[in-house]
Write a protein that holds these residues in place. Structure first.
Motif, PDB file in Angstrom:
ATOM      1  N   GLY A  17      40.931  82.486  96.452  1.00  0.00           N
ATOM      2  CA  GLY A  17      40.144  83.704  96.519  1.00  0.00           C
ATOM      3  C   GLY A  17      40.228  84.503  95.242  1.00  0.00           C
ATOM      4  N   ILE A  18      39.700  85.705  95.300  1.00  0.00           N
ATOM      5  CA  ILE A  18      39.737  86.619  94.166  1.00  0.00           C
ATOM      6  C   ILE A  18      40.835  87.641  94.424  1.00  0.00           C
ATOM      7  N   TYR A  19      41.734  87.743  93.477  1.00  0.00           N
ATOM      8  CA  TYR A  19      42.871  88.650  93.581  1.00  0.00           C
ATOM      9  C   TYR A  19      42.750  89.733  92.519  1.00  0.00           C
ATOM     10  N   GLU A  20      43.221  90.949  92.846  1.00  0.00           N
ATOM     11  CA  GLU A  20      43.270  92.015  91.857  1.00  0.00           C
ATOM     12  C   GLU A  20      44.725  92.418  91.643  1.00  0.00           C
ATOM     13  N   CYS A  21      45.007  92.952  90.471  1.00  0.00           N
ATOM     14  CA  CYS A  21      46.379  93.379  90.202  1.00  0.00           C
ATOM     15  C   CYS A  21      46.678  94.620  91.040  1.00  0.00           C
ATOM     16  N   ASN A  22      47.948  94.911  91.235  1.00  0.00           N
ATOM     17  CA  ASN A  22      48.353  96.019  92.090  1.00  0.00           C
ATOM     18  C   ASN A  22      48.554  97.326  91.322  1.00  0.00           C
ATOM     19  N   CYS A  23      47.924  97.466  90.165  1.00  0.00           N
ATOM     20  CA  CYS A  23      48.090  98.696  89.377  1.00  0.00           C
ATOM     21  C   CYS A  23      47.336  99.872  89.976  1.00  0.00           C
ATOM     22  N   GLY A  24      46.404  99.610  90.904  1.00  0.00           N
ATOM     23  CA  GLY A  24      45.661 100.679  91.536  1.00  0.00           C
ATOM     24  C   GLY A  24      44.391 101.074  90.806  1.00  0.00           C
ATOM     25  N   GLN A  25      44.119 100.452  89.668  1.00  0.00           N
ATOM     26  CA  GLN A  25      42.925 100.793  88.894  1.00  0.00           C
ATOM     27  C   GLN A  25      41.716  99.922  89.250  1.00  0.00           C
ATOM     28  N   HIS A  26      41.918  98.863  90.026  1.00  0.00           N
ATOM     29  CA  HIS A  26      40.844  97.969  90.476  1.00  0.00           C
ATOM     30  C   HIS A  26      40.051  97.370  89.310  1.00  0.00           C
ATOM     31  N   HIS A  27      40.708  97.079  88.204  1.00  0.00           N
ATOM     32  CA  HIS A  27      39.968  96.587  87.055  1.00  0.00           C
ATOM     33  C   HIS A  27      40.413  95.227  86.542  1.00  0.00           C
ATOM     34  N   HIS A  28      41.472  94.661  87.027  1.00  0.00           N
ATOM     35  CA  HIS A  28      41.917  93.343  86.571  1.00  0.00           C
ATOM     36  C   HIS A  28      41.818  92.362  87.739  1.00  0.00           C
ATOM     37  N   TRP A  29      41.094  91.251  87.513  1.00  0.00           N
ATOM     38  CA  TRP A  29      40.824  90.281  88.560  1.00  0.00           C
ATOM     39  C   TRP A  29      41.268  88.889  88.147  1.00  0.00           C
ATOM     40  N   SER A  30      41.565  88.076  89.122  1.00  0.00           N
ATOM     41  CA  SER A  30      41.926  86.688  88.881  1.00  0.00           C
ATOM     42  C   SER A  30      41.382  85.851  90.034  1.00  0.00           C
TER      43      SER A  30
END
Length: 60
Positions: A17-30
């Motif tokens: 799936g598509i994962y996002e980092c947990n920084c809270g900014q919703h801007h980095h995806w993998s």
């Protein structure tokens, strides 16, 4: 799977799936594939783990 469960870089991806980092900014995806390892979070990101945003095969 718990939607808020986080995964550290280097751990085995449990579900594609598509994962996002947990920084809270919703801007980095993998986009990750089940069985592969999670990549490091992007350089300069304050996050430390990945959270599933959109599963590749959502339950119907």
């Amino acid at each position: 799977m718990n939607e808020k469960e986080s995964f550290r870089p280097g751990e085995i991806v449990p579900d594609s799936g598509i994962y996002e980092c947990n920084c809270g900014q919703h801007h980095h995806w993998s986009t990750d594939v089940k069985g592969h390892r999670f990549p490091p979070v992007p350089q300069g990101c304050s996050g430390s783990a990945w959270i599933l945003k959109d599963p590749a095969h959502p339950a119907t």
